[in-house]
Design a protein around this motif. Structure first.
Motif, PDB file in Angstrom:
ATOM      1  N   THR A  15      26.677  60.938 -10.478  1.00 39.05           N
ATOM      2  CA  THR A  15      25.938  60.408 -11.624  1.00 39.05           C
ATOM      3  C   THR A  15      25.590  58.944 -11.414  1.00 39.05           C
ATOM      4  O   THR A  15      24.479  58.510 -11.721  1.00 39.05           O
ATOM      5  CB  THR A  15      26.761  60.587 -12.916  1.00 39.05           C
ATOM      6  N   VAL A  16      26.528  58.175 -10.877  1.00 39.87           N
ATOM      7  CA  VAL A  16      26.260  56.761 -10.590  1.00 39.87           C
ATOM      8  C   VAL A  16      25.144  56.634  -9.553  1.00 39.87           C
ATOM      9  O   VAL A  16      24.266  55.777  -9.675  1.00 39.87           O
ATOM     10  CB  VAL A  16      27.545  56.047 -10.126  1.00 39.87           C
ATOM     11  N   GLY A  17      25.144  57.503  -8.551  1.00 44.07           N
ATOM     12  CA  GLY A  17      24.058  57.495  -7.564  1.00 44.07           C
ATOM     13  C   GLY A  17      22.707  57.782  -8.200  1.00 44.07           C
ATOM     14  O   GLY A  17      21.705  57.124  -7.881  1.00 44.07           O
ATOM     15  N   LEU A  18      22.676  58.754  -9.105  1.00 40.20           N
ATOM     16  CA  LEU A  18      21.431  59.046  -9.821  1.00 40.20           C
ATOM     17  C   LEU A  18      20.995  57.865 -10.684  1.00 40.20           C
ATOM     18  O   LEU A  18      19.801  57.588 -10.810  1.00 40.20           O
ATOM     19  CB  LEU A  18      21.595  60.294 -10.692  1.00 40.20           C
ATOM     20  N   LEU A  19      21.962  57.155 -11.267  1.00 37.96           N
ATOM     21  CA  LEU A  19      21.635  55.981 -12.076  1.00 37.96           C
ATOM     22  C   LEU A  19      21.055  54.859 -11.220  1.00 37.96           C
ATOM     23  O   LEU A  19      20.153  54.138 -11.660  1.00 37.96           O
ATOM     24  CB  LEU A  19      22.880  55.491 -12.819  1.00 37.96           C
ATOM     25  N   ILE A  20      21.547  54.718 -10.009  1.00 38.00           N
ATOM     26  CA  ILE A  20      20.996  53.702  -9.099  1.00 38.00           C
ATOM     27  C   ILE A  20      19.553  54.045  -8.735  1.00 38.00           C
ATOM     28  O   ILE A  20      18.674  53.182  -8.741  1.00 38.00           O
ATOM     29  CB  ILE A  20      21.886  53.567  -7.851  1.00 38.00           C
ATOM     30  N   VAL A  21      19.305  55.317  -8.445  1.00 32.68           N
ATOM     31  CA  VAL A  21      17.938  55.751  -8.137  1.00 32.68           C
ATOM     32  C   VAL A  21      17.036  55.519  -9.349  1.00 32.68           C
ATOM     33  O   VAL A  21      15.905  55.040  -9.213  1.00 32.68           O
ATOM     34  CB  VAL A  21      17.915  57.236  -7.706  1.00 32.68           C
ATOM     35  N   ALA A  22      17.530  55.836 -10.546  1.00 33.31           N
ATOM     36  CA  ALA A  22      16.743  55.615 -11.764  1.00 33.31           C
ATOM     37  C   ALA A  22      16.455  54.130 -11.961  1.00 33.31           C
ATOM     38  O   ALA A  22      15.363  53.757 -12.399  1.00 33.31           O
ATOM     39  CB  ALA A  22      17.478  56.171 -12.980  1.00 33.31           C
ATOM     40  N   GLY A  23      17.405  53.274 -11.617  1.00 32.33           N
ATOM     41  CA  GLY A  23      17.187  51.837 -11.730  1.00 32.33           C
ATOM     42  C   GLY A  23      16.133  51.332 -10.772  1.00 32.33           C
ATOM     43  O   GLY A  23      15.320  50.468 -11.120  1.00 32.33           O
ATOM     44  N   ILE A  24      16.111  51.883  -9.566  1.00 37.74           N
ATOM     45  CA  ILE A  24      15.098  51.492  -8.583  1.00 37.74           C
ATOM     46  C   ILE A  24      13.714  51.958  -9.033  1.00 37.74           C
ATOM     47  O   ILE A  24      12.733  51.217  -8.948  1.00 37.74           O
ATOM     48  CB  ILE A  24      15.467  52.040  -7.191  1.00 37.74           C
ATOM     49  N   VAL A  25      13.639  53.188  -9.536  1.00 42.25           N
ATOM     50  CA  VAL A  25      12.363  53.703 -10.040  1.00 42.25           C
ATOM     51  C   VAL A  25      11.900  52.887 -11.238  1.00 42.25           C
ATOM     52  O   VAL A  25      10.707  52.614 -11.400  1.00 42.25           O
ATOM     53  CB  VAL A  25      12.487  55.206 -10.413  1.00 42.25           C
ATOM     54  N   ARG A  26      12.850  52.459 -12.051  1.00 34.26           N
ATOM     55  CA  ARG A  26      12.525  51.695 -13.260  1.00 34.26           C
ATOM     56  C   ARG A  26      11.869  50.354 -12.941  1.00 34.26           C
ATOM     57  O   ARG A  26      11.116  49.828 -13.752  1.00 34.26           O
ATOM     58  CB  ARG A  26      13.814  51.473 -14.049  1.00 34.26           C
TER      59      ARG A  26
END
Length: 113
Positions: A15-26
């Motif tokens: 989940t933390v990895g997905l949050l990092i990817v979401a932050g980069i996309v953001r």
């Protein structure tokens, strides 16, 4: 087929990895990144709901705290999506608390369910 056992620690780290990817996309696409941020919590929410439904009779004291954090995560996401609050940091903080609960109180040796 045998049951697939998912480690809670690995699920939280995923989940933390997905949050990092979401932050980069953001950074590039704000609205898409916000939706990805909330969607990153879907695996952990579905896993926990499935676990609590299947094992409602066999829960320990640590599960009470984990159910509280799950409910808080779900309530915060719903309030954020409805526009009543705009605080993503609370979700990250609750996820960190949940990780500490999992690390300190494993149900079974090895931290697997």
């Amino acid at each position: 087929m045998g049951k697939i056992r998912i480690s809670e620690r690995k699920l939280i780290l995923f989940t933390v990895g997905l949050l990092i990817v979401a932050g980069i996309v953001r950074l590039g696409f704000y609205k898409v990144g916000v939706w990805l941020f909330y969607l990153a919590f879907v695996p952990i929410i579905l896993h926990r709901l499935r676990y609590y439904i299947r094992n409602s009779k066999n829960l320990h004291k640590a599960d009470r705290y984990r159910r509280f954090t799950l409910g808080f995560i779900i309530a915060t996401i719903i309030l954020n999506l409805l526009g009543f609050q705009d605080v993503e940091f609370v979700l990250l903080f609750v996820l960190a608390i949940d990780y500490l609960i999992v690390v300190q109180n494993p149900r079974v040796k090895g931290g697997k369910e």
